[in-house]
Design a protein around this motif. Structure first.
Motif, short mmCIF file in Angstrom:
data_model
loop_
_atom_site.label_atom_id
_atom_site.label_comp_id
_atom_site.label_asym_id
_atom_site.label_seq_id
_atom_site.Cartn_x
_atom_site.Cartn_y
_atom_site.Cartn_z
N UNK A 79 41.32 36.87 39.50
CA UNK A 79 39.92 36.48 39.53
C UNK A 79 39.37 36.04 38.12
N UNK A 80 38.48 35.26 38.02
CA UNK A 80 37.96 34.69 36.67
C UNK A 80 37.73 35.90 35.58
N UNK A 81 37.40 36.93 36.14
CA UNK A 81 37.10 38.11 35.02
C UNK A 81 37.13 39.36 35.84
N UNK A 82 38.28 40.34 35.68
CA UNK A 82 38.28 41.59 36.34
C UNK A 82 37.37 42.52 35.41
N UNK A 87 39.94 46.82 38.77
CA UNK A 87 41.18 46.36 38.20
C UNK A 87 42.19 47.23 39.06
N UNK A 88 41.75 48.63 38.99
CA UNK A 88 42.94 49.39 39.46
C UNK A 88 43.17 49.13 40.97
N UNK A 100 43.12 35.22 34.10
CA UNK A 100 42.56 34.15 33.86
C UNK A 100 42.63 33.79 32.18
N UNK A 101 42.83 34.60 31.26
CA UNK A 101 42.76 34.69 30.03
C UNK A 101 43.61 35.48 29.37
N UNK A 102 44.06 35.16 28.10
CA UNK A 102 44.80 36.04 27.54
C UNK A 102 44.04 37.53 27.05
N UNK A 108 44.61 44.29 30.79
CA UNK A 108 44.99 45.11 32.00
C UNK A 108 46.49 44.72 32.17
N UNK A 109 46.99 43.78 31.67
CA UNK A 109 48.62 43.72 32.49
C UNK A 109 49.29 44.86 32.34
N UNK A 110 49.31 45.79 31.37
CA UNK A 110 50.20 46.78 31.31
C UNK A 110 49.84 47.69 32.54
#
Length: 366
Positions: A79-82, A87-88, A100-102, A108-110
């Protein structure tokens, strides 16, 4: 008895022709193909499409869930932005998550550490006929461009998504782009497990150099020892679907104008967005008409075409290529009847799979 109009008509035999090319590309290249639901999400066709794909990819939580529930295979979540409240659920339904971004990656990556996690990279170059759809346009929000910022997540990212093609029907153009990707990003590719080149490659089109594309993708994968993904959507359903309409009236205002029981803004929105016209076959003959919709929009015009016979009220017209980026955008503008969905089976039978009525119109509002 013919189905009432308007309706979208999907042809299974036409789908098979495109899917055979998907099969050939996968077999020759080793690339995996995940179906882009943003282009086409009519899940009544998934039983036919899914066996020829490796899974699906998304642009939203709803598409992630549809891919998991109806398509099967790998489910890629992008998604362009979660948001915090989705997110869950996105991660719970995904096999791979792409940020989409750093900043989204760091946020959220963790949560998705048990899955392959990727980052969208914007190489600053693209192939697109339309500025509106160009991912590398100035000030684009689509993907990270700063190598230092990308480097900051390389210890946690297993792959890149590089989607920068729109209706690219030239293998030579894609190959030239890939040369530039390698020059700019090759030192990153050596550390990845997978790279997705997104969608927008029109490799199912007539005359496309499919074997050359397959060889290029295979060589890339072997050079960097990684898995290549493509995300075809429109390429799978191109030239498989028509919008069937009927003539309601014919008016004369310097040109003959046939008004049909459909509307461009409601049923083929991209014609307005990209300032294009529809197509009919045969577009030939001595009788020329403007084909216009029934909404109150002054510019509700599908196009101007030639017909072999004079049109009359009740005549049916097939507007071509109404599948990709069309059915997913249909809406209730002016309360015009929503087209039903029908499938022409391989034996020629036409089956109605979904119709819409006043209750659906009311339910779409409040």
């Amino acid at each position: 008895m013919p189905l009432a109009t308007p309706h979208y008509l999907i042809d299974e035999n036409a789908l098979d022709r495109n899917l055979a090319k998907v099969d050939r590309l996968r077999a020759l290249s080793g690339a995996k193909c995940v179906f882009a639901l943003k282009a086409f999400a009519t899940w009544s066709t998934f039983a036919q499409i899914a066996p020829h794909m490796d899974g699906s990819t998304s642009s939203s939580l709803n598409e992630v869930k549809l891919g998991r529930e109806k398509f099967g295979g790998e489910t890629h979540a992008y998604s362009v932005a979660w948001s915090d409240d989705e997110i869950d659920e996105a991660i719970a339904n995904a096999d791979k998550v792409i940020f989409n971004s750093i900043s989204q990656f760091e946020r959220y990556a963790a949560k998705a550490a048990h899955l392959p996690v990727g980052i969208r990279v914007n190489p600053g170059i693209s192939h697109s006929h339309f500025d509106l759809a160009d991912p590398a346009r100035p000030f684009s929000r689509l993907g990270e461009r700063d190598p230092q910022r990308i480097e900051s997540v390389m210890d946690r990212a297993s792959g890149f998504m590089i989607h920068c093609n729109c209706e690219n029907d030239s293998f030579e153009s894609f190959s030239a782009l890939l040369d530039q990707f390698e020059a700019k990003l090759g030192h990153f590719f050596e550390r990845l497990d997978w790279v997705s080149f997104g969608g927008g490659l029109h490799f199912t089109g007539e005359g496309y150099a499919l074997e050359a594309l397959a060889a290029r993708l295979k060589a890339f994968a072997e050079r960097y020892q990684l898995q290549v993904y493509l995300e075809p959507g429109d390429a799978v359903v191109t030239q498989t679907t028509t919008l069937e309409v009927s003539v309601l009236d014919i008016v004369d205002n310097e040109k003959q104008i046939a008004i049909v029981d459909s509307a461009v803004e409601a049923h083929m929105l991209d014609l307005l967005v990209y300032r294009e016209t529809a197509h009919v076959e045969p577009d030939a003959g001595p009788h020329r008409y403007v084909i216009a919709g029934k909404s109150c929009l002054a510019g509700d015009v599908f196009g101007e075409f030639d017909f072999p016979e004079a049109l009359k009220v009740g005549d049916r017209i097939s507007l071509l290529n109404a599948g990709g980026y069309t059915m997913v955008k249909k809406n209730w503008f002016n309360g015009v009847n929503m087209p039903a969905i029908a499938i022409r089976r391989k034996n020629g039978d036409v089956e109605l799979v979904r119709s819409f009525d006043y209750a659906d119109y009311v339910a779409s509002l409040s």
